[in-house]
Every structure is written in structure tokens, then in C-alpha cells.
Design a protein around this motif. Structure first.
Motif, PDB file in Angstrom:
ATOM      1  N   THR A 167       3.215   7.073  -5.526  1.00 41.70           N
ATOM      2  CA  THR A 167       2.836   5.836  -4.847  1.00 41.70           C
ATOM      3  C   THR A 167       3.472   4.656  -5.565  1.00 41.70           C
ATOM      4  O   THR A 167       3.426   4.559  -6.790  1.00 41.70           O
ATOM      5  CB  THR A 167       1.304   5.664  -4.811  1.00 41.70           C
ATOM      6  N   ILE A 168       4.060   3.767  -4.789  1.00 47.09           N
ATOM      7  CA  ILE A 168       4.784   2.616  -5.324  1.00 47.09           C
ATOM      8  C   ILE A 168       4.253   1.357  -4.662  1.00 47.09           C
ATOM      9  O   ILE A 168       4.136   1.299  -3.437  1.00 47.09           O
ATOM     10  CB  ILE A 168       6.293   2.739  -5.053  1.00 47.09           C
ATOM     11  N   SER A 169       3.920   0.374  -5.470  1.00 41.78           N
ATOM     12  CA  SER A 169       3.528  -0.936  -4.943  1.00 41.78           C
ATOM     13  C   SER A 169       4.588  -1.939  -5.384  1.00 41.78           C
ATOM     14  O   SER A 169       4.840  -2.107  -6.575  1.00 41.78           O
ATOM     15  CB  SER A 169       2.149  -1.343  -5.484  1.00 41.78           C
ATOM     16  N   ALA A 170       5.241  -2.584  -4.415  1.00 40.14           N
ATOM     17  CA  ALA A 170       6.347  -3.489  -4.717  1.00 40.14           C
ATOM     18  C   ALA A 170       6.204  -4.791  -3.947  1.00 40.14           C
ATOM     19  O   ALA A 170       5.592  -4.831  -2.876  1.00 40.14           O
ATOM     20  CB  ALA A 170       7.680  -2.825  -4.360  1.00 40.14           C
ATOM     21  N   ALA A 204       2.696  10.498 -17.374  1.00 41.57           N
ATOM     22  CA  ALA A 204       3.055  11.897 -17.628  1.00 41.57           C
ATOM     23  C   ALA A 204       3.538  12.631 -16.376  1.00 41.57           C
ATOM     24  O   ALA A 204       3.972  13.780 -16.475  1.00 41.57           O
ATOM     25  CB  ALA A 204       1.853  12.639 -18.217  1.00 41.57           C
ATOM     26  N   LYS A 205       3.491  12.004 -15.222  1.00 38.28           N
ATOM     27  CA  LYS A 205       3.855  12.684 -13.986  1.00 38.28           C
ATOM     28  C   LYS A 205       5.361  12.898 -13.900  1.00 38.28           C
ATOM     29  O   LYS A 205       6.158  11.984 -14.131  1.00 38.28           O
ATOM     30  CB  LYS A 205       3.399  11.881 -12.768  1.00 38.28           C
ATOM     31  N   ARG A 206       5.750  14.113 -13.526  1.00 35.91           N
ATOM     32  CA  ARG A 206       7.168  14.447 -13.376  1.00 35.91           C
ATOM     33  C   ARG A 206       7.839  13.520 -12.371  1.00 35.91           C
ATOM     34  O   ARG A 206       8.950  13.003 -12.618  1.00 35.91           O
ATOM     35  CB  ARG A 206       7.302  15.904 -12.914  1.00 35.91           C
ATOM     36  N   GLN A 207       7.184  13.270 -11.239  1.00 35.58           N
ATOM     37  CA  GLN A 207       7.810  12.492 -10.184  1.00 35.58           C
ATOM     38  C   GLN A 207       8.029  11.038 -10.598  1.00 35.58           C
ATOM     39  O   GLN A 207       8.966  10.390 -10.129  1.00 35.58           O
ATOM     40  CB  GLN A 207       6.992  12.564  -8.894  1.00 35.58           C
ATOM     41  N   VAL A 208       7.181  10.529 -11.488  1.00 32.51           N
ATOM     42  CA  VAL A 208       7.353   9.159 -11.966  1.00 32.51           C
ATOM     43  C   VAL A 208       8.607   9.057 -12.828  1.00 32.51           C
ATOM     44  O   VAL A 208       9.424   8.142 -12.666  1.00 32.51           O
ATOM     45  CB  VAL A 208       6.112   8.704 -12.758  1.00 32.51           C
ATOM     46  N   TYR A 267      13.547  -8.092 -11.413  1.00 31.10           N
ATOM     47  CA  TYR A 267      12.371  -7.326 -10.990  1.00 31.10           C
ATOM     48  C   TYR A 267      11.948  -6.399 -12.118  1.00 31.10           C
ATOM     49  O   TYR A 267      12.763  -5.662 -12.674  1.00 31.10           O
ATOM     50  CB  TYR A 267      12.675  -6.524  -9.722  1.00 31.10           C
ATOM     51  N   LEU A 268      10.670  -6.467 -12.464  1.00 34.79           N
ATOM     52  CA  LEU A 268      10.104  -5.657 -13.532  1.00 34.79           C
ATOM     53  C   LEU A 268       9.476  -4.405 -12.932  1.00 34.79           C
ATOM     54  O   LEU A 268       8.652  -4.491 -12.024  1.00 34.79           O
ATOM     55  CB  LEU A 268       9.042  -6.453 -14.302  1.00 34.79           C
ATOM     56  N   VAL A 269       9.866  -3.251 -13.458  1.00 34.47           N
ATOM     57  CA  VAL A 269       9.334  -1.970 -13.000  1.00 34.47           C
ATOM     58  C   VAL A 269       8.445  -1.413 -14.102  1.00 34.47           C
ATOM     59  O   VAL A 269       8.890  -1.236 -15.237  1.00 34.47           O
ATOM     60  CB  VAL A 269      10.468  -0.973 -12.691  1.00 34.47           C
ATOM     61  N   ALA A 270       7.187  -1.149 -13.767  1.00 36.24           N
ATOM     62  CA  ALA A 270       6.232  -0.655 -14.760  1.00 36.24           C
ATOM     63  C   ALA A 270       5.437   0.504 -14.184  1.00 36.24           C
ATOM     64  O   ALA A 270       5.242   0.599 -12.969  1.00 36.24           O
ATOM     65  CB  ALA A 270       5.284  -1.782 -15.187  1.00 36.24           C
ATOM     66  N   THR A 271       4.986   1.388 -15.062  1.00 36.17           N
ATOM     67  CA  THR A 271       4.148   2.509 -14.636  1.00 36.17           C
ATOM     68  C   THR A 271       2.718   2.268 -15.095  1.00 36.17           C
ATOM     69  O   THR A 271       2.479   1.606 -16.111  1.00 36.17           O
ATOM     70  CB  THR A 271       4.644   3.836 -15.234  1.00 36.17           C
ATOM     71  N   THR A 272       1.776   2.805 -14.346  1.00 37.80           N
ATOM     72  CA  THR A 272       0.391   2.753 -14.780  1.00 37.80           C
ATOM     73  C   THR A 272       0.166   3.849 -15.816  1.00 37.80           C
ATOM     74  O   THR A 272       0.865   4.868 -15.832  1.00 37.80           O
ATOM     75  CB  THR A 272      -0.560   2.948 -13.592  1.00 37.80           C
ATOM     76  N   ALA A 279      -0.861  -4.151  -7.710  1.00 36.83           N
ATOM     77  CA  ALA A 279      -2.006  -3.871  -8.581  1.00 36.83           C
ATOM     78  C   ALA A 279      -1.981  -2.421  -9.042  1.00 36.83           C
ATOM     79  O   ALA A 279      -1.644  -1.520  -8.287  1.00 36.83           O
ATOM     80  CB  ALA A 279      -3.310  -4.167  -7.838  1.00 36.83           C
ATOM     81  N   SER A 280      -2.380  -2.202 -10.306  1.00 35.82           N
ATOM     82  CA  SER A 280      -2.274  -0.879 -10.912  1.00 35.82           C
ATOM     83  C   SER A 280      -3.198   0.142 -10.257  1.00 35.82           C
ATOM     84  O   SER A 280      -2.912   1.332 -10.285  1.00 35.82           O
ATOM     85  CB  SER A 280      -2.575  -0.969 -12.408  1.00 35.82           C
ATOM     86  N   GLN A 281      -4.295  -0.307  -9.674  1.00 39.25           N
ATOM     87  CA  GLN A 281      -5.212   0.664  -9.062  1.00 39.25           C
ATOM     88  C   GLN A 281      -4.654   1.225  -7.766  1.00 39.25           C
ATOM     89  O   GLN A 281      -5.172   2.211  -7.231  1.00 39.25           O
ATOM     90  CB  GLN A 281      -6.590   0.040  -8.807  1.00 39.25           C
ATOM     91  N   ASP A 282      -3.596   0.628  -7.253  1.00 38.08           N
ATOM     92  CA  ASP A 282      -3.058   1.056  -5.964  1.00 38.08           C
ATOM     93  C   ASP A 282      -1.866   1.990  -6.071  1.00 38.08           C
ATOM     94  O   ASP A 282      -1.432   2.543  -5.060  1.00 38.08           O
ATOM     95  CB  ASP A 282      -2.622  -0.174  -5.151  1.00 38.08           C
ATOM     96  N   ALA A 283      -1.272   2.173  -7.270  1.00 39.24           N
ATOM     97  CA  ALA A 283       0.011   2.863  -7.322  1.00 39.24           C
ATOM     98  C   ALA A 283       0.298   3.465  -8.689  1.00 39.24           C
ATOM     99  O   ALA A 283      -0.323   3.107  -9.691  1.00 39.24           O
ATOM    100  CB  ALA A 283       1.120   1.888  -6.944  1.00 39.24           C
ATOM    101  N   ASP A 284       1.269   4.402  -8.689  1.00 36.40           N
ATOM    102  CA  ASP A 284       1.795   4.951  -9.941  1.00 36.40           C
ATOM    103  C   ASP A 284       2.813   4.002 -10.561  1.00 36.40           C
ATOM    104  O   ASP A 284       2.916   3.891 -11.781  1.00 36.40           O
ATOM    105  CB  ASP A 284       2.493   6.297  -9.680  1.00 36.40           C
ATOM    106  N   ILE A 285       3.594   3.336  -9.701  1.00 35.82           N
ATOM    107  CA  ILE A 285       4.670   2.451 -10.149  1.00 35.82           C
ATOM    108  C   ILE A 285       4.494   1.080  -9.509  1.00 35.82           C
ATOM    109  O   ILE A 285       4.248   0.976  -8.309  1.00 35.82           O
ATOM    110  CB  ILE A 285       6.045   3.038  -9.786  1.00 35.82           C
TER     111      ILE A 285
END
Length: 286
Positions: free
Chosen positions: A95-98, A264-268, A254-259, A132-138
Motif C-alpha cells: 500500500t502506497i500513500s502519495a 521488513a516486508k519483501r515487497q517494500v 519528493y521524500l519516500v519513507a516506509t512505516t 499518513a503512516s496508518q494508511d500505507a506501507d510507503i
């Protein structure tokens, strides 16, 4: 109990072959050779002591018993897959929120390439001006210097217009930009004209979002001062052309960050590596 059950892998191969009515297409889906698929089917038929396929020179068809087993095995395998997904086993959702412009104009144009490379990963993208971090992995947001991230995509702004607009003579130019009062590092025509000089006899047309600005540019309504990153797909296709390409302005990237839960997710990791590859960069550790 369950003494007649064949191997789960054998049923999986059978289900794919029965669904495609082709050992070759089943082999392609399962990343096996057609010979391996044929061998698995023959083992299954020998175990059950029932013919499942009628083999023709260039095609196969299901026997009555094969059709019955196919309907049951497909249902059972789907239920097993749904159960394992519910338990979090093999979950390949991403899941990505951009922010709006990046999601609509850059990510949406290139995401099919990621999907073709990793067809097992299911991607969902949401758009928000405040990811928002609660909505996405990235999370992908405009850089403001206040947050750490895994990757920063740098940004420059230039002038772009449609070939149709550039091919016409204009008594005065229409200058277009996105207006974000109070936004950190806002880039607009005032910034450009302070740096590179003014257009004479020009009028200004302002928009709230980048996708609106680019639509106006594509429609030949004027000169768009916009992000080189977001306009890249339209430029590659020849729908927009850079004007005065030697004159650009630097702007917030654009800043790309992970929650934390997604680190640890492979897909991330695969997505971050792919994103860095697309941008010609190397991801940094968070």
C-alpha cells in the motif's frame, strides 16, 4: 483419514492445466517446463487410477472425472489461499500513500512496469496531500526538511508547452503554474522571473493541482511552469516540449519513507529498489 488425497502440489499443477486447457500455458504460469507439468499430471492420474485429460495432438480436454476434480480443486485451493492470506502468510500486498501530483502524473505512468516485473505483488495507491503512516506501507510526500526518509527524488522546474501552442504566434503569452501559498519552497512564475527575467505582455493562469496544470498544457492553453519529474511521461511521448531547457529552477523534491511495521516486508524493499532504479538513484537507509 484422507488416504486417497494426492499431493497438494500435484493438485495445484492439475488446476492450472485444467484452467488453461494447456500444459504449455500451465507451465508458463507455474514457471515449470511443459514436460514437468505432463509428468505431474500423469503421476496424479496414476495415483487416482483415473484419466483426467483426453490428449489430442495439439490440445487437451478434460474428462468428466477431470471436470469434477477441477471444479472441486479450484474451490479448495482458493479457500486455502484465502485462509493463508488471512493468517498473514505470503501476504504480498503493498500500500502506497502519495501526494496527488506524484501519484497521478509519475507513479501511475510507471507502476505497470513494476507490476510486470513482480506480478505476485498487489499494489494499492491512495492519494492525499498529507500521506499518513496508518494508511500505507510507503509514504511519498513533498520534501520539507523535517522528516527522515529512505529515498529523496530531486526536483527541477522548467517551462513546458504543447507542440500546438508552440506552433502558433501569440500577441501575448499565457503563463501557467500551480499556486500553493505558504508551501515550503513554492516555485512559481515570480521565482522564475526573478531568476531568468520577465515575459512581456503576459497574463497569468493559476491552478490548484499539477494534474490540472498539465491538462491545460496538453490542451495548448499556455506555457506551464512545472515539475520536470511529473511532466517526464508527457515529454517522452512528445505531448509536451520543454521551452528554454537551459533555464530551470531547483525545487523541493519528493521524500519516500516506509512505516516501521513495513520495513521488513519483501515487497517494500523491492519497490524502493525499483523506485531508485527508475529515478537513477541509490536508496539510503532510513
Amino acid at each position: 483419514m484422507f488416504s486417497h488425497l494426492p499431493s497438494l502440489n500435484g493438485l495445484r499443477v492439475f488446476e492450472a492445466a485444467a484452467r488453461h486447457l494447456s500444459f504449455k500455458l500451465a507451465a508458463k504460469e507455474l514457471e515449470l517446463t511443459p514436460t514437468a507439468v505432463s509428468h505431474q499430471i500423469r503421476n496424479l492420474e496414476a495415483h487416482l487410477d483415473i484419466p483426467l485429460f483426453i490428449r489430442h495432438t495439439r490440445a487437451v480436454e478434460l474428462t468428466a472425472a477431470g471436470q469434477t476434480l477441477y471444479e472441486t480443486s479450484r474451490q479448495v485451493l482458493r479457500q486455502i489461499d484465502q485462509t493463508l492470506t488471512g493468517l498473514g502468510v505470503g501476504n504480498q500486498d503493498l500500500t502506497i500513500s502519495a501526494v496527488h501530483g506524484f501519484a497521478a502524473l509519475w507513479l501511475a505512468q510507471r507502476l505497470p512496469y513494476f507490476q510486470r516485473r513482480y506480478p505476485d505483488i498487489r499494489v494499492a495507491v491512495s492519494q492525499s496531500e498529507t500521506p499518513a503512516s496508518q494508511d500505507a506501507d510507503i509514504l511519498i510526500a513533498r520534501e520539507d526538511g523535517s522528516q527522515p526518509g529512505n529515498l529523496t527524488l530531486p526536483e527541477q522546474f522548467g517551462i513546458y508547452a504543447s507542440p500546438a501552442y508552440l506552433g502558433r504566434k501569440h500577441p501575448h503569452q499565457t503563463l501557467m503554474h500551480v499556486r500553493r501559498p505558504g508551501s515550503p519552497g513554492e516555485v512559481n512564475w515570480d521565482c522564475w522571473q526573478k531568476e531568468h527575467g520577465k515575459f512581456r505582455d503576459a497574463e497569468l493562469l493559476e491552478f490548484d493541482r499539477e494534474d490540472q496544470l498539465l491538462q491545460a498544457g496538453l490542451a495548448g492553453q499556455g506555457l506551464a511552469l512545472t515539475s520536470s519529474l511529473l511532466v517526464s511521461a508527457q515529454v517522452e511521448k512528445g505531448w509536451l516540449k520543454p521551452c528554454l531547457p537551459e533555464k530551470v529552477l531547483s525545487g523541493p523534491g519528493y521524500l519516500v519513507a516506509t512505516t516501521q511495521a513495513a520495513d521488513a516486508k519483501r515487497q517494500v524493499k523491492l519497490f524502493l529498489d525499483w523506485l531508485a532504479e527508475q529515478a537513477g538513484m541509490t536508496p539510503t537507509s532510513s
